[in-house]
Scaffold this motif. Structure first.
Motif, mmCIF file in Angstrom:
data_model
loop_
_atom_site.group_PDB
_atom_site.id
_atom_site.type_symbol
_atom_site.label_atom_id
_atom_site.label_comp_id
_atom_site.label_asym_id
_atom_site.label_seq_id
_atom_site.Cartn_x
_atom_site.Cartn_y
_atom_site.Cartn_z
ATOM 1 N N PHE A 274 -3.103 59.934 31.923
ATOM 2 C CA PHE A 274 -2.720 59.509 33.272
ATOM 3 C C PHE A 274 -1.700 58.377 33.212
ATOM 4 O O PHE A 274 -0.867 58.237 34.106
ATOM 5 C CB PHE A 274 -3.949 59.069 34.073
ATOM 6 C CG PHE A 274 -4.745 60.192 34.634
ATOM 7 C CD1 PHE A 274 -4.465 60.709 35.889
ATOM 8 C CD2 PHE A 274 -5.777 60.768 33.908
ATOM 9 C CE1 PHE A 274 -5.203 61.758 36.419
ATOM 10 C CE2 PHE A 274 -6.519 61.818 34.419
ATOM 11 C CZ PHE A 274 -6.227 62.315 35.681
ATOM 12 N N VAL A 275 -1.768 57.562 32.169
ATOM 13 C CA VAL A 275 -0.826 56.460 31.997
ATOM 14 C C VAL A 275 0.462 56.943 31.324
ATOM 15 O O VAL A 275 1.558 56.643 31.784
ATOM 16 C CB VAL A 275 -1.484 55.319 31.180
ATOM 17 C CG1 VAL A 275 -0.477 54.249 30.832
ATOM 18 C CG2 VAL A 275 -2.666 54.734 31.942
ATOM 19 N N LEU B 147 -3.844 53.573 23.435
ATOM 20 C CA LEU B 147 -4.882 52.705 23.987
ATOM 21 C C LEU B 147 -4.295 51.413 24.530
ATOM 22 O O LEU B 147 -4.731 50.921 25.568
ATOM 23 C CB LEU B 147 -5.947 52.419 22.930
ATOM 24 C CG LEU B 147 -6.778 53.625 22.487
ATOM 25 C CD1 LEU B 147 -7.716 53.235 21.351
ATOM 26 C CD2 LEU B 147 -7.548 54.225 23.648
ATOM 27 N N GLU B 148 -3.295 50.867 23.871
ATOM 28 C CA GLU B 148 -2.645 49.646 24.353
ATOM 29 C C GLU B 148 -1.894 49.909 25.654
ATOM 30 O O GLU B 148 -1.939 49.094 26.584
ATOM 31 C CB GLU B 148 -1.699 49.075 23.298
ATOM 32 C CG GLU B 148 -0.968 47.823 23.748
ATOM 33 C CD GLU B 148 -1.876 46.694 24.231
ATOM 34 O OE1 GLU B 148 -1.462 45.974 25.166
ATOM 35 O OE2 GLU B 148 -3.000 46.526 23.700
ATOM 36 N N SER C 295 -2.908 47.968 29.072
ATOM 37 C CA SER C 295 -1.906 47.194 29.810
ATOM 38 C C SER C 295 -1.754 47.695 31.235
ATOM 39 O O SER C 295 -1.673 46.895 32.179
ATOM 40 C CB SER C 295 -0.552 47.270 29.106
ATOM 41 O OG SER C 295 -0.632 46.699 27.832
ATOM 42 N N ARG C 296 -1.722 49.010 31.407
ATOM 43 C CA ARG C 296 -1.538 49.585 32.751
ATOM 44 C C ARG C 296 -2.720 49.299 33.650
ATOM 45 O O ARG C 296 -2.557 48.934 34.811
ATOM 46 C CB ARG C 296 -1.304 51.104 32.631
ATOM 47 C CG ARG C 296 -1.098 51.798 33.957
ATOM 48 C CD ARG C 296 0.174 51.302 34.642
ATOM 49 N NE ARG C 296 0.353 51.949 35.908
ATOM 50 C CZ ARG C 296 -0.123 51.480 37.076
ATOM 51 N NH1 ARG C 296 -0.785 50.350 37.111
ATOM 52 N NH2 ARG C 296 0.075 52.143 38.191
ATOM 53 N N VAL C 297 -3.940 49.432 33.130
ATOM 54 C CA VAL C 297 -5.131 49.171 33.932
ATOM 55 C C VAL C 297 -5.224 47.686 34.274
ATOM 56 O O VAL C 297 -5.530 47.330 35.419
ATOM 57 C CB VAL C 297 -6.412 49.671 33.219
ATOM 58 C CG1 VAL C 297 -7.662 49.195 33.928
ATOM 59 C CG2 VAL C 297 -6.399 51.198 33.130
ATOM 60 N N LYS D 85 -4.987 43.196 38.117
ATOM 61 C CA LYS D 85 -4.406 41.896 38.468
ATOM 62 C C LYS D 85 -3.750 41.931 39.837
ATOM 63 O O LYS D 85 -3.754 40.930 40.546
ATOM 64 C CB LYS D 85 -3.392 41.466 37.413
ATOM 65 C CG LYS D 85 -4.021 40.994 36.139
ATOM 66 C CD LYS D 85 -2.968 40.600 35.135
ATOM 67 C CE LYS D 85 -3.611 40.217 33.814
ATOM 68 N NZ LYS D 85 -2.590 39.920 32.790
ATOM 69 N N GLU D 86 -3.182 43.079 40.225
ATOM 70 C CA GLU D 86 -2.515 43.196 41.524
ATOM 71 C C GLU D 86 -3.510 43.127 42.676
ATOM 72 O O GLU D 86 -3.184 42.675 43.740
ATOM 73 C CB GLU D 86 -1.732 44.516 41.605
ATOM 74 C CG GLU D 86 -0.474 44.500 40.769
ATOM 75 C CD GLU D 86 0.290 45.802 40.861
ATOM 76 O OE1 GLU D 86 -0.078 46.661 41.674
ATOM 77 O OE2 GLU D 86 1.260 45.951 40.107
#
Length: 169
Positions: free
Chosen positions: A89-90, A151-152, A156-158, A163-164
């Motif tokens: 998905f990322v 995985l990184e 990072s995306r999640v 954070k948003e």
């Protein structure tokens, strides 16, 4: 260092997607929905199961849209979800936004929560088996050996999404 097969999009036509999350044609199972390292014996068994599923469960004909198949037969288990499916998905976020994503009939809560957090709503839930004229299959990575770069990217995306909007958790 572990060798990782590239995860990619494979375009297929005139396929059946079974409720057990296998993709097949009349001639047999589509390799792109399986794992690269899967044994021949297991492939044959899954091909038989998918054929029997077509006889046992109702078949629906889906209208001609641009569908994406991201899941695999073990995707509803948490480990396989995180290391093999959620990363897709990322990695293919832009492509997935342009079509309809097929999701399993009985989605575990962690999958539904992930889709909600990521703002993914262009999904269609399977009910039984379906026939699709055009299907984009995102292939599976090597099972049991997650690619650290994938995985990184996922992490990072999640984290960016969380954070948003701190209220999502």
């Amino acid at each position: 260092m572990e060798n990782h097969d590239p995860v990619q999009i494979v375009k297929t036509k005139n396929v059946f997607v079974t409720r057990s999350l296998l993709v097949r044609k009349f001639s047999g199972i589509v390799d792109a929905c399986l794992f690269p390292s899967m044994e021949r014996k297991t492939r044959k068994k899954l091909s038989l199961y998918s054929a029997l599923s077509l006889f046992k469960h109702r078949l629906r004909f889906w209208k001609n849209e641009d569908y994406y198949f991201v899941f695999n037969v073990w995707a509803t288990g948490y480990y396989h979800w995180i290391t093999e499916v959620a990363i897709k998905f990322v990695l293919f976020e832009r492509e997935l936004q342009s079509g309809v994503i097929i999701i399993p009939e009985n989605c575990p809560h962690f999958i539904s929560e992930f889709l909600l957090i990521m703002g993914i709503s262009n999904t269609r839930q399977m009910k039984g088996n379906c026939y699709i004229k055009k299907l984009n299959i995102i292939t599976n990575p090597v099972s049991g050996h997650p690619d650290p770069a994938h995985l990184e990217a996922f992490r990072s995306r999640v984290l960016l999404e969380v954070k948003e909007d701190g209220k999502k958790f």
